[in-house]
Scaffold this motif. Sequence first.
Motif, PDB file in Angstrom:
ATOM      1  N   TRP A 100      -1.696  14.432   2.697  1.00 55.36           N
ATOM      2  CA  TRP A 100      -3.039  14.240   3.243  1.00 55.36           C
ATOM      3  C   TRP A 100      -3.252  12.821   3.730  1.00 55.36           C
ATOM      4  CZ3 TRP A 100      -4.867  18.738   4.211  1.00 55.36           C
ATOM      5  CH2 TRP A 100      -4.532  19.822   3.378  1.00 55.36           C
ATOM      6  N   VAL A 101      -2.660  11.850   3.052  1.00 57.70           N
ATOM      7  CA  VAL A 101      -2.762  10.459   3.500  1.00 57.70           C
ATOM      8  C   VAL A 101      -2.114  10.311   4.875  1.00 57.70           C
ATOM      9  CG1 VAL A 101      -2.058   8.084   3.040  1.00 57.70           C
ATOM     10  CG2 VAL A 101      -2.846   9.522   1.150  1.00 57.70           C
ATOM     11  N   ALA A 102      -0.923  10.866   5.027  1.00 54.72           N
ATOM     12  CA  ALA A 102      -0.222  10.774   6.313  1.00 54.72           C
ATOM     13  C   ALA A 102      -0.954  11.542   7.402  1.00 54.72           C
ATOM     14  CB  ALA A 102       1.206  11.297   6.170  1.00 54.72           C
ATOM     15  N   PRO A 159       9.494   7.353  10.332  1.00 55.82           N
ATOM     16  CA  PRO A 159       8.278   7.105   9.558  1.00 55.82           C
ATOM     17  C   PRO A 159       6.978   7.555  10.232  1.00 55.82           C
ATOM     18  CG  PRO A 159       8.853   5.123  10.728  1.00 55.82           C
ATOM     19  CD  PRO A 159       9.901   6.145  11.087  1.00 55.82           C
ATOM     20  N   LEU A 160       7.052   8.366  11.288  1.00 59.92           N
ATOM     21  CA  LEU A 160       5.824   8.885  11.877  1.00 59.92           C
ATOM     22  C   LEU A 160       5.088   9.741  10.859  1.00 59.92           C
ATOM     23  CD1 LEU A 160       7.088   9.934  15.439  1.00 59.92           C
ATOM     24  CD2 LEU A 160       5.922   7.821  14.775  1.00 59.92           C
ATOM     25  N   ASP A 161       3.789   9.894  11.060  1.00 57.24           N
ATOM     26  CA  ASP A 161       2.980  10.640  10.098  1.00 57.24           C
ATOM     27  C   ASP A 161       3.497  12.060   9.903  1.00 57.24           C
ATOM     28  OD1 ASP A 161       1.287   8.447   9.796  1.00 57.24           O
ATOM     29  OD2 ASP A 161       0.038   9.072  11.477  1.00 57.24           O
ATOM     30  N   GLY A 162       3.917  12.700  10.988  1.00 63.23           N
ATOM     31  CA  GLY A 162       4.446  14.061  10.873  1.00 63.23           C
ATOM     32  C   GLY A 162       5.694  14.116  10.025  1.00 63.23           C
ATOM     33  N   GLY A 163       6.531  13.090  10.120  1.00 60.20           N
ATOM     34  CA  GLY A 163       7.727  13.029   9.285  1.00 60.20           C
ATOM     35  C   GLY A 163       7.381  12.881   7.822  1.00 60.20           C
ATOM     36  N   ARG A 164       6.376  12.067   7.519  1.00 56.13           N
ATOM     37  CA  ARG A 164       5.970  11.884   6.124  1.00 56.13           C
ATOM     38  C   ARG A 164       5.270  13.123   5.581  1.00 56.13           C
ATOM     39  NH1 ARG A 164       4.513   5.442   6.564  1.00 56.13           N
ATOM     40  NH2 ARG A 164       6.683   4.773   6.351  1.00 56.13           N
ATOM     41  N   MET A 165       4.559  13.824   6.455  1.00 60.40           N
ATOM     42  CA  MET A 165       3.967  15.096   6.033  1.00 60.40           C
ATOM     43  C   MET A 165       5.067  16.118   5.733  1.00 60.40           C
ATOM     44  SD  MET A 165       0.828  15.243   8.791  1.00 60.40           S
ATOM     45  CE  MET A 165       0.117  16.790   8.191  1.00 60.40           C
ATOM     46  N   LEU A 166       6.102  16.116   6.555  1.00 60.59           N
ATOM     47  CA  LEU A 166       7.224  17.033   6.331  1.00 60.59           C
ATOM     48  C   LEU A 166       7.918  16.727   5.010  1.00 60.59           C
ATOM     49  CD1 LEU A 166       9.027  19.310   7.444  1.00 60.59           C
ATOM     50  CD2 LEU A 166      10.399  17.535   8.580  1.00 60.59           C
TER      51      LEU A 166
END
Length: 221
Positions: A100-102, A159-166
Amino acid sequence: MAELIATLAIWAIPVLLAITLHEAAHGYVARAFGDRTAERLGRITLNPIKHIDPVGTVAVPVGILTLSTLFGGPAMLFGWAKPVPVDPRFLRRPKQDMFWVAGAGPMINLAQALVWALLFKVAFLFGPGGSWLALARMSDAGIHINLILALVNLLPIPPLDGGRMLVAALPYRLASWVARLEPYGMVIVLLLLFSGGLSMILWPLYALFRQFFLSLVGIGV
């Protein structure tokens, strides 16, 4: 030169809002889940000066706009700000909460795209001409930059947000494998950008989302 100055003036507010609110959203959500790192460093703020990166917030967007204005053609305008620091150790449920943070950054960009679409509708109803035309151009810029930022950041590449969400969503073994890509993530993004692959991925998605947001406010495209 006058056209370039007018273009920069039209884009300045949408770009600053898009990037500032994106980063602030990460900090607000991180604090809500227990991590006060960004707050202690003064990064949970809507003051754009705290988030501006000289290269990503100024040089890159201005360079893209300048080239687009001087030589014509569509521009995939994007940029970035100083990342808001998040320490997962302080999150109550580090793996789940990090999702959720990402995701907060891209989601606030999508929300802004909707607001700009509403303003575009207002300009559409009361225009054309004068200040309404300026509002229409600024609203169009706001839709563009927010959709591009959201879509780029949702790419599943750390480190894109989508990568961190994944990474947050995957089981630990798979998450660990994907997380190892983080040191090379921006290199991958730049290779996609300069090879034209990023445009091939994003332009169809951009067109789809743009049509969706404009249709939500009652503008046929």
